[in-house]
Design a protein around this motif. Structure first.
Motif, PDB file in Angstrom:
ATOM      1  N   ARG A 178      78.688  57.629  28.206  1.00 43.11           N
ATOM      2  CA  ARG A 178      78.301  56.748  27.099  1.00 43.11           C
ATOM      3  C   ARG A 178      79.553  56.334  26.349  1.00 43.11           C
ATOM      4  N   LEU A 179      79.746  55.040  26.272  1.00 44.27           N
ATOM      5  CA  LEU A 179      80.953  54.525  25.632  1.00 44.27           C
ATOM      6  C   LEU A 179      80.587  53.253  24.878  1.00 44.27           C
ATOM      7  N   ARG A 180      80.951  53.185  23.618  1.00 41.60           N
ATOM      8  CA  ARG A 180      80.571  52.011  22.817  1.00 41.60           C
ATOM      9  C   ARG A 180      81.503  50.826  23.020  1.00 41.60           C
ATOM     10  N   TYR A 181      82.581  51.030  23.768  1.00 46.12           N
ATOM     11  CA  TYR A 181      83.546  49.965  24.039  1.00 46.12           C
ATOM     12  C   TYR A 181      83.631  49.707  25.540  1.00 46.12           C
ATOM     13  N   GLY A 182      84.136  48.525  25.901  1.00 43.72           N
ATOM     14  CA  GLY A 182      84.512  48.293  27.283  1.00 43.72           C
ATOM     15  C   GLY A 182      85.790  49.073  27.543  1.00 43.72           C
ATOM     16  N   GLU A 183      86.048  49.386  28.813  1.00 42.40           N
ATOM     17  CA  GLU A 183      87.231  50.205  29.096  1.00 42.40           C
ATOM     18  C   GLU A 183      87.766  49.918  30.488  1.00 42.40           C
ATOM     19  N   ASN A 184      89.079  49.772  30.574  1.00 47.99           N
ATOM     20  CA  ASN A 184      89.791  49.713  31.840  1.00 47.99           C
ATOM     21  C   ASN A 184      90.805  50.850  31.841  1.00 47.99           C
ATOM     22  N   LEU A 185      90.880  51.575  32.952  1.00 50.15           N
ATOM     23  CA  LEU A 185      91.776  52.717  33.086  1.00 50.15           C
ATOM     24  C   LEU A 185      92.708  52.530  34.275  1.00 50.15           C
ATOM     25  N   TYR A 186      93.907  53.110  34.153  1.00 53.71           N
ATOM     26  CA  TYR A 186      94.928  52.987  35.199  1.00 53.71           C
ATOM     27  C   TYR A 186      95.796  54.232  35.148  1.00 53.71           C
ATOM     28  N   TRP A 187      96.291  54.669  36.284  1.00 55.97           N
ATOM     29  CA  TRP A 187      97.284  55.743  36.277  1.00 55.97           C
ATOM     30  C   TRP A 187      98.305  55.515  37.366  1.00 55.97           C
ATOM     31  N   ARG A 188      99.478  56.085  37.119  1.00 58.79           N
ATOM     32  CA  ARG A 188     100.564  56.028  38.096  1.00 58.79           C
ATOM     33  C   ARG A 188     101.407  57.277  37.925  1.00 58.79           C
TER      34      ARG A 188
ATOM     35  N   GLU B 283      93.189  50.697  19.558  1.00 60.20           N
ATOM     36  CA  GLU B 283      94.382  51.356  20.102  1.00 60.20           C
ATOM     37  C   GLU B 283      94.296  52.873  19.874  1.00 60.20           C
ATOM     38  N   ARG B 284      93.875  53.284  18.682  1.00 60.11           N
ATOM     39  CA  ARG B 284      93.735  54.721  18.404  1.00 60.11           C
ATOM     40  C   ARG B 284      92.694  55.350  19.340  1.00 60.11           C
ATOM     41  N   PHE B 285      91.599  54.634  19.573  1.00 59.16           N
ATOM     42  CA  PHE B 285      90.575  55.129  20.491  1.00 59.16           C
ATOM     43  C   PHE B 285      91.148  55.228  21.910  1.00 59.16           C
ATOM     44  N   ALA B 286      91.875  54.197  22.342  1.00 56.27           N
ATOM     45  CA  ALA B 286      92.484  54.194  23.679  1.00 56.27           C
ATOM     46  C   ALA B 286      93.481  55.350  23.812  1.00 56.27           C
ATOM     47  N   LEU B 287      94.211  55.646  22.740  1.00 56.92           N
ATOM     48  CA  LEU B 287      95.160  56.764  22.777  1.00 56.92           C
ATOM     49  C   LEU B 287      94.414  58.090  22.972  1.00 56.92           C
ATOM     50  N   LYS B 288      93.302  58.267  22.280  1.00 59.62           N
ATOM     51  CA  LYS B 288      92.504  59.487  22.475  1.00 59.62           C
ATOM     52  C   LYS B 288      92.019  59.592  23.916  1.00 59.62           C
ATOM     53  N   ARG B 289      91.600  58.462  24.485  1.00 58.22           N
ATOM     54  CA  ARG B 289      91.131  58.459  25.879  1.00 58.22           C
ATOM     55  C   ARG B 289      92.283  58.802  26.833  1.00 58.22           C
ATOM     56  N   ALA B 290      93.454  58.182  26.620  1.00 61.50           N
ATOM     57  CA  ALA B 290      94.608  58.449  27.486  1.00 61.50           C
ATOM     58  C   ALA B 290      95.053  59.906  27.344  1.00 61.50           C
ATOM     59  N   GLN B 291      95.064  60.422  26.127  1.00 61.95           N
ATOM     60  CA  GLN B 291      95.459  61.813  25.911  1.00 61.95           C
ATOM     61  C   GLN B 291      94.469  62.779  26.557  1.00 61.95           C
ATOM     62  N   TYR B 292      93.181  62.450  26.494  1.00 67.76           N
ATOM     63  CA  TYR B 292      92.179  63.295  27.153  1.00 67.76           C
ATOM     64  C   TYR B 292      92.437  63.337  28.657  1.00 67.76           C
ATOM     65  N   MET B 293      92.653  62.178  29.260  1.00 67.56           N
ATOM     66  CA  MET B 293      92.900  62.141  30.705  1.00 67.56           C
ATOM     67  C   MET B 293      94.175  62.908  31.047  1.00 67.56           C
TER      68      MET B 293
ATOM     69  N   SER C  57      95.488  65.403  29.417  1.00 63.56           N
ATOM     70  CA  SER C  57      95.332  66.846  29.211  1.00 63.56           C
ATOM     71  C   SER C  57      94.416  67.490  30.244  1.00 63.56           C
ATOM     72  N   THR C  58      93.529  66.704  30.852  1.00 64.79           N
ATOM     73  CA  THR C  58      92.565  67.252  31.818  1.00 64.79           C
ATOM     74  C   THR C  58      92.811  66.786  33.254  1.00 64.79           C
ATOM     75  N   ASP C  59      93.558  65.700  33.405  1.00 63.23           N
ATOM     76  CA  ASP C  59      93.733  65.019  34.693  1.00 63.23           C
ATOM     77  C   ASP C  59      92.397  64.621  35.300  1.00 63.23           C
ATOM     78  N   ILE C  60      91.440  64.306  34.433  1.00 63.10           N
ATOM     79  CA  ILE C  60      90.153  63.753  34.862  1.00 63.10           C
ATOM     80  C   ILE C  60      90.205  62.255  34.592  1.00 63.10           C
ATOM     81  N   PHE C  61      90.174  61.472  35.663  1.00 63.57           N
ATOM     82  CA  PHE C  61      90.303  60.016  35.587  1.00 63.57           C
ATOM     83  C   PHE C  61      88.928  59.397  35.800  1.00 63.57           C
ATOM     84  N   GLU C  62      88.190  59.226  34.708  1.00 65.76           N
ATOM     85  CA  GLU C  62      86.870  58.613  34.802  1.00 65.76           C
ATOM     86  C   GLU C  62      86.426  58.137  33.424  1.00 65.76           C
ATOM     87  N   HIS C  63      85.461  57.220  33.448  1.00 64.24           N
ATOM     88  CA  HIS C  63      84.867  56.736  32.208  1.00 64.24           C
ATOM     89  C   HIS C  63      83.817  57.746  31.740  1.00 64.24           C
ATOM     90  N   PRO C  64      83.703  57.923  30.425  1.00 67.48           N
ATOM     91  CA  PRO C  64      82.603  58.776  29.940  1.00 67.48           C
ATOM     92  C   PRO C  64      81.264  58.087  30.201  1.00 67.48           C
TER      93      PRO C  64
END
Length: 167
Positions: free
Chosen positions: A68-78, A47-57, A59-66
């Motif tokens: 290299r990522l050590r976790y699986g990831e699903n992203l969504y925006w509205r 959850e803490r990692f997901a929060l960092k990812r959501a906060q990055y998106m 703050s930048t409005d860049i909607f994409e996966h990095p």
């Protein structure tokens, strides 16, 4: 003007409360059960990692996966109404209509769905953040171990119990 300010304040206050992890977990586990897949456990580290990812998106409005990522990831925006975790998860799960069980493999059109039901994934953490510039609300869910591993789709993505795809 006052109504817009009030609505902006309400949205901001709602987003200051984290997405309810239990809602994300319940929705994922309900869908996984339809595929005979073991339930996930909620993980505060993810959850803490997901929060960092959501906060990055946000703050930048860049909607994409990095790259290299050590976790699986699903992203969504509205933008507009405040999304729930169920909104995001059902959006991802609806990719099931494009998944070809007869040719199990990765596709960018079905990768969110396959991550949700991936048998070997055991843990999840989700979070959200809002962009102050565009007002988009970003949701990130991270998974461990990650799904969508090439060569392992057949044993990790099971047919749903409510029917089998003819694709």
């Amino acid at each position: 003007m006052l109504v817009q300010l009030l609505l902006t304040t309400i949205v901001f206050q709602v987003l200051q409360q984290p997405i309810k992890g239990q809602d994300c977990l319940s929705t994922h586990n309900y869908l996984r059960a339809l595929h005979g897949t073991p339930p996930l456990e909620y993980d505060e580290g993810l959850e803490r990692f997901a929060l960092k990812r959501a906060q990055y998106m946000a703050s930048t409005d860049i909607f994409e996966h990095p790259k290299r990522l050590r976790y699986g990831e699903n992203l969504y925006w509205r933008k507009g109404s405040v999304p729930t975790c169920q909104d995001a998860v059902m959006n991802w799960y609806n990719e099931i209509s494009l998944y070809q069980y007869s040719w199990p493999r990765y596709s960018p059109k079905t990768g969110h769905f396959t991550q949700i039901v991936w048998r070997d994934t055991q843990k999840i953490g989700c979070a959200a953040a809002q962009s102050p510039r565009t007002e988009r609300i970003y949701i990130a869910c991270n998974y461990y171990p990650p799904g969508n591993v090439r060569g392992f789709f057949k044993q990790n993505v099971a047919y749903p119990s409510y029917g089998q795809s003819s694709k």
